[in-house]
Design a protein around this motif. Structure first.
Motif, PDB file in Angstrom:
ATOM      1  N   ARG A 136       5.431   4.879   5.808  1.00 65.17           N
ATOM      2  CA  ARG A 136       6.672   5.640   5.594  1.00 65.17           C
ATOM      3  C   ARG A 136       6.355   7.104   5.259  1.00 65.17           C
ATOM      4  N   HIS A 137       5.223   7.312   4.596  1.00 65.01           N
ATOM      5  CA  HIS A 137       4.818   8.683   4.288  1.00 65.01           C
ATOM      6  C   HIS A 137       4.523   9.464   5.576  1.00 65.01           C
TER       7      HIS A 137
ATOM      8  N   GLN B  94       3.200  -0.474   4.162  1.00 66.21           N
ATOM      9  CA  GLN B  94       4.524   0.017   4.561  1.00 66.21           C
ATOM     10  C   GLN B  94       4.819   1.369   3.899  1.00 66.21           C
ATOM     11  N   ASP B  95       4.513   1.493   2.610  1.00 57.49           N
ATOM     12  CA  ASP B  95       4.745   2.754   1.896  1.00 57.49           C
ATOM     13  C   ASP B  95       3.918   3.889   2.498  1.00 57.49           C
TER      14      ASP B  95
ATOM     15  N   GLU C 267       3.036  -4.300   1.254  1.00 58.88           N
ATOM     16  CA  GLU C 267       3.971  -3.311   0.699  1.00 58.88           C
ATOM     17  C   GLU C 267       3.326  -1.927   0.653  1.00 58.88           C
ATOM     18  N   TRP C 268       2.064  -1.872   0.238  1.00 61.17           N
ATOM     19  CA  TRP C 268       1.358  -0.588   0.167  1.00 61.17           C
ATOM     20  C   TRP C 268       1.194   0.018   1.557  1.00 61.17           C
TER      21      TRP C 268
ATOM     22  N   THR D 232      12.853  10.042  -0.743  1.00 58.58           N
ATOM     23  CA  THR D 232      13.535   8.752  -0.706  1.00 58.58           C
ATOM     24  C   THR D 232      14.633   8.705   0.345  1.00 58.58           C
TER      25      THR D 232
ATOM     26  N   ALA E  66      14.027   3.934   3.004  1.00 61.79           N
ATOM     27  CA  ALA E  66      13.798   2.494   2.909  1.00 61.79           C
ATOM     28  C   ALA E  66      14.667   1.720   3.893  1.00 61.79           C
TER      29      ALA E  66
ATOM     30  N   PHE F 268       9.045  -1.153  10.593  1.00 67.21           N
ATOM     31  CA  PHE F 268       9.093  -1.453   9.167  1.00 67.21           C
ATOM     32  C   PHE F 268       9.948  -2.684   8.925  1.00 67.21           C
TER      33      PHE F 268
END
Length: 168
Positions: free
Chosen positions: A24-25, A20-21, A17-18, A88, A108, A124
């Protein structure tokens, strides 16, 4: 495959999860850069997203045409690219069959991001939550049920007392 590879314990920390985050950044940084400076050189983006993801705002005709996933290309003819303050969601103006449209896409919902000019791409994992229906909401039971005796009628208030009376 080494025996140790088979015995790797499952992590109690959400590393996937980290990761992926963090990736995404990278997408957010690229979009914000292009929103402020424009696309440099031959760079262009392919952005694929889940159309049924909560918060996706696209015209019904596009949702009917792409009920699961849609890819947009940001290259020559797009405008008003914006990433919100909290990073977001993004919005962008594009034309489909000559009809100008603004799309709003939660980040997301993005399943892939690519810049073919430099052979850069990210994938993702996206789970689209099932819509909540009233059938999914459990009926109150036990102490949650409001008490009301069944042998008494509901209170009925007459509005006659509040109406203006006509003068004879």
């Amino acid at each position: 495959m080494a025996e140790d590879d088979l015995n790797t314990p499952e992590s109690l920390l959400p590393y996937d999860e980290w990761t992926q985050d963090a990736l995404r950044h990278v997408v957010v940084s690229a979009l914000r850069h292009v929103a402020a400076e424009g696309l440099p050189g031959g760079h262009h983006f392919y952005i694929t997203f889940k159309t049924a993801f909560p918060g996706v705002s696209i015209p019904d005709r596009l949702k009917a045409q792409y009920p699961d996933e849609m890819t947009i290309v940001l290259q020559h003819q797009f405008h008003s690219l914006h990433v919100d303050e909290a990073a977001t969601s993004m919005s962008v103006g594009l034309s489909f069959s000559g009809i100008p449209t603004t799309l709003t896409i939660p980040l997301a919902a993005v399943t892939s991001f690519a810049d073919p000019e430099v052979r850069f791409g990210l994938q993702f994992h996206v789970d689209v939550p099932e819509p909540v229906t009233t059938a999914d909401i459990p009926a109150p039971q036990g102490d949650d049920v409001p008490a009301r005796p069944t042998d008494q009628p509901a209170d009925v208030v007459s509005l006659d007392a509040f109406r203006r009376r006509q003068k004879d």
